[in-house]
Write a protein that holds these residues in place. Structure first.
Motif, mmCIF file in Angstrom:
data_model
loop_
_atom_site.group_PDB
_atom_site.id
_atom_site.type_symbol
_atom_site.label_atom_id
_atom_site.label_comp_id
_atom_site.label_asym_id
_atom_site.label_seq_id
_atom_site.Cartn_x
_atom_site.Cartn_y
_atom_site.Cartn_z
ATOM 1 N N GLN A 2 0.822 -1.207 0.000
ATOM 2 C CA GLN A 2 0.000 0.000 0.000
ATOM 3 C C GLN A 2 0.863 1.266 0.000
ATOM 4 O O GLN A 2 0.494 2.264 -0.631
ATOM 5 C CB GLN A 2 -0.926 0.006 1.223
ATOM 6 N N TYR A 3 2.019 1.213 0.651
ATOM 7 C CA TYR A 3 2.897 2.395 0.615
ATOM 8 C C TYR A 3 3.431 2.636 -0.802
ATOM 9 O O TYR A 3 3.593 3.789 -1.219
ATOM 10 C CB TYR A 3 4.074 2.232 1.578
ATOM 11 N N TYR A 21 0.864 4.617 -2.382
ATOM 12 C CA TYR A 21 0.762 5.923 -1.720
ATOM 13 C C TYR A 21 1.870 6.852 -2.190
ATOM 14 O O TYR A 21 1.642 8.045 -2.458
ATOM 15 C CB TYR A 21 0.845 5.726 -0.206
ATOM 16 N N LEU A 31 -2.896 5.916 -3.748
ATOM 17 C CA LEU A 31 -3.407 5.130 -2.625
ATOM 18 C C LEU A 31 -4.916 4.913 -2.726
ATOM 19 O O LEU A 31 -5.402 3.788 -2.586
ATOM 20 C CB LEU A 31 -3.068 5.816 -1.295
#
Length: 314
Positions: A195-196, A199, A204
């Protein structure tokens, strides 16, 4: 063996069978096998005694119960999902909290590690996946991986893999819970780093609305599989009033039922990932699917077991 000694050794068992009949098919079958063994012994050595006639009558009574249970097999499928699994899962709620806590902590660690180390994402996700996703981002389709194969093949592969991961997480609980914790930790770190990665590239929200269409069920089921593994491991570590072997057997039975109960969840997640995630859906539709999936998990695995447990005690 003298008849009096035979009776003395087995009286408590026979009285328990007679006075406390079981509705559990596994326990009922086990009791019936033990009773027929005793009856066979009595017929061989005490053919005309009262104990042989008593055991014969008790065995006939249990046989009728088994036949009735066979007729109820169709309803057992419904009973399992409606009552047995939720009540069983209520006993593992504390371990579910542990499983979820470890997974969330690992997610945070994966996120933070990816934020402070440019090579971490590649280490966790692999160069091939990262390079492919970067190429898809350039093409304007950052999650194009979900369009890389036909739906039917993708469904079979994803569902099989998810079920394999869940049962491996459960089986690793045999290693005194450490194996299940390690699997939860690894998957949590992977999710946090994943997920980073999106992001960092300003994607995200897009990734959440896309991936969590199926990920809500899939990730929840992995956490619950971890709970099943911890149930097995803790039964070995903390037997309580049971012998360690008896506690371990009970833990395996309970954990396995929880793991089996996850199969429909993974099938649903595989269907969503193969046929729905690849679609370009309005944010409202994607968000609704995610929220409905989360609501189902919370209701069936948390709220409903608590309410059902209370109703059985009242």
């Amino acid at each position: 063996m003298r008849e009096s000694l035979f009776v003395k050794r087995n009286t408590d068992k026979w009285q328990a069978i007679e006075q406390n009949p079981s509705r559990d098919p596994d326990e009922l079958t086990e009791r019936f096998v033990e009773l027929t063994d005793d009856l066979s012994y009595a017929r061989t050595f005490y053919p005309d005694s009262n104990v042989t006639r008593y055991l014969n009558g008790l065995a006939a009574q249990m046989h009728r119960g088994l036949m009735q249970n066979r007729r109820d097999d169709r309803s057992r499928f419904i009973t399992f999902w409606q009552y047995e699994l939720p009540l069983l899962f209520r006993q593992s709620h504390r371990l579910l909290a542990v499983s979820a806590g470890v997974f969330l902590a690992a997610c945070v660690l994966g996120w933070v590690s990816a934020a402070h180390d440019n090579t971490f994402v590649r280490l966790i996700l692999g160069d091939q996946y990262v390079n492919m996703t970067l190429e898809n981002i350039k093409k304007g389709d950052p999650l194009g991986v979900y369009n890389s194969s036909d739906q039917a093949t993708m469904f079979v592969q994803i569902t099989s893999n998810n079920i394999y991961v869940a049962f491996r997480t459960f089986v690793f609980g045999l290693f005194a819970s450490f194996g299940s914790l390690a699997m939860l930790f690894y998957n949590g770190v992977m999710l946090g780093a994943f997920q980073y990665f999106f992001y960092e590239r300003g994607l995200l929200l897009d990734s959440v609305l896309k991936i969590w269409i199926h990920g809500t069920l899939e990730i929840s089921a992995i956490v619950i599989a971890g709970c099943a593994g911890l149930t097995v491991g803790n039964s070995l570590l903390f037997p309580g009033t049971y012998s360690r072997l008896d506690s371990f057997r009970r833990g395996i039975k309970q954990g396995l039922k929880i793991a089996v109960g996850l199969v429909p969840i993974f099938i649903a997640a595989g269907f969503l990932e193969s046929f729905v995630t690849r679609l370009t859906l309005p944010p409202l539709v994607s968000g609704s699917i995610i929220l409905l999936s989360a609501a189902f998990i919370i209701w069936y695995f948390v709220m409903y077991p608590i309410r059902l447990n209370r109703s059985t005690k009242s």
